[in-house]
Design an enzyme around this catalytic site. Structure first.
Site, PDB file in Angstrom:
ATOM      1  CG  PHE A   1      -1.825  -1.260   1.221  1.00  0.00           C
ATOM      2  CD1 PHE A   1      -2.697  -1.569   0.173  1.00  0.00           C
ATOM      3  CD2 PHE A   1      -1.696  -2.174   2.267  1.00  0.00           C
ATOM      4  CE1 PHE A   1      -3.445  -2.748   0.192  1.00  0.00           C
ATOM      5  CE2 PHE A   1      -2.428  -3.351   2.281  1.00  0.00           C
ATOM      6  CZ  PHE A   1      -3.307  -3.641   1.239  1.00  0.00           C
ATOM      7  NE  ARG A   2       3.358   3.059  -4.394  1.00  0.00           N
ATOM      8  CZ  ARG A   2       4.258   2.410  -5.149  1.00  0.00           C
ATOM      9  NH1 ARG A   2       4.131   1.109  -5.352  1.00  0.00           N
ATOM     10  NH2 ARG A   2       5.254   3.052  -5.695  1.00  0.00           N
ATOM     11  CG  LEU A   3       1.266   2.272   3.954  1.00  0.00           C
ATOM     12  CD1 LEU A   3       0.358   1.586   4.963  1.00  0.00           C
ATOM     13  CD2 LEU A   3       1.171   3.792   4.103  1.00  0.00           C
TER      14      LEU A   3
END
Ligand SMILES: Cc1cc2nc3c(=O)[nH]c(=O)nc-3n(C[C@H](O)[C@H](O)[C@H](O)COP(=O)(O)O)c2cc1C
Length: 195
Positions: free
Chosen positions: A173-175
């Site tokens: 999640f692009r984290l």
């Protein structure tokens, strides 16, 4: 955090070793950014040819565009990206010339054709046509014959002395995971950044 958390060079070497196993070619390819003293940036790929706690070494033509920019403004940034690992490393800091002995040793390790190529290429300057380059290669091949090929004075290496090294890892999640090492005196201060 892994065992190399306080040692950015140990972590870099671990990541580079993993990249060497998984990348199809040139795991040591890195984007090098330089800039003019008035702040116009330029970037290009080079190959990392040495790393130790002093810094990150690459070799090039000193009269190239990057060579001119580094002579006028000895600051650089490097950005590695290993697609197979979904990892990136960023390095920033001042740049110094490697010693003549270090450059000689690396130059001597290169293929004969690459040593001749270094003489023949007026890197970054206008080329009238491919023939001019091939002619220069032929002339230097003839000139050196089967003898020693000395390192050209205009060809050497630079070492980027890191004041900041960032390790970036892809996360769901692009984290993403970002760990930055700031050089402080003899040691390093580690900090995490929002992705
Ligand atoms: C994967 C890759 C590795 C390269 N390695 C080097 C290198 O180690 N040294 C170098 O001078 N140019 C290297 N080049 C060529 C440079 O990207 C660039 O074209 C050249 O150095 C001229 O750059 P400049 O005009 O900004 O000085 C490499 C190119 C690629 C794509």
């Amino acid at each position: 955090m892994d065992s190399s958390a306080a040692h950015p060079f140990a972590r870099f070497e671990e990541w580079m070793a993993e990249a060497a196993k998984s990348e199809p070619n040139d795991p040591n390819a890195v984007c090098l950014a330089t800039s003019t003293p008035d702040g116009r940036p330029s970037a290009r790929m080079v190959l990392l040819k040495g790393v130790d706690p002093r810094g990150f070494v690459f070799y090039t033509n000193l009269e190239s565009r990057k060579g001119g920019e580094l002579a006028a403004n000895p600051e650089a940034a490097l950005c590695f990206h290993w697609k197979t690992l979904q990892r990136s490393v960023r390095v920033e800091g001042p740049v110094e010339a490697v010693s003549a002995e270090e450059a000689d040793a690396y130059y001597a390790s290169r293929a004969r054709g690459s040593r001749i190529g270094a003489w023949a290429s007026r890197q970054s300057r206008p080329l009238e046509g491919r023939f001019a380059l091939e002619k220069a290669v032929a002339e230097y091949t003839l000139k050196f014959g089967i003898g020693e090929i000395p390192r050209p004075e205009f060809w050497s290496g630079f070492r980027v002395l890191p004041r900041r090294i960032e390790f970036w890892r892809d996360m769901p999640f692009r984290l993403h995971d970002r760990q930055v090492f700031h050089s402080e005196g003899e040691g390093w201060r580690v900090e995490a950044l929002y992705p």
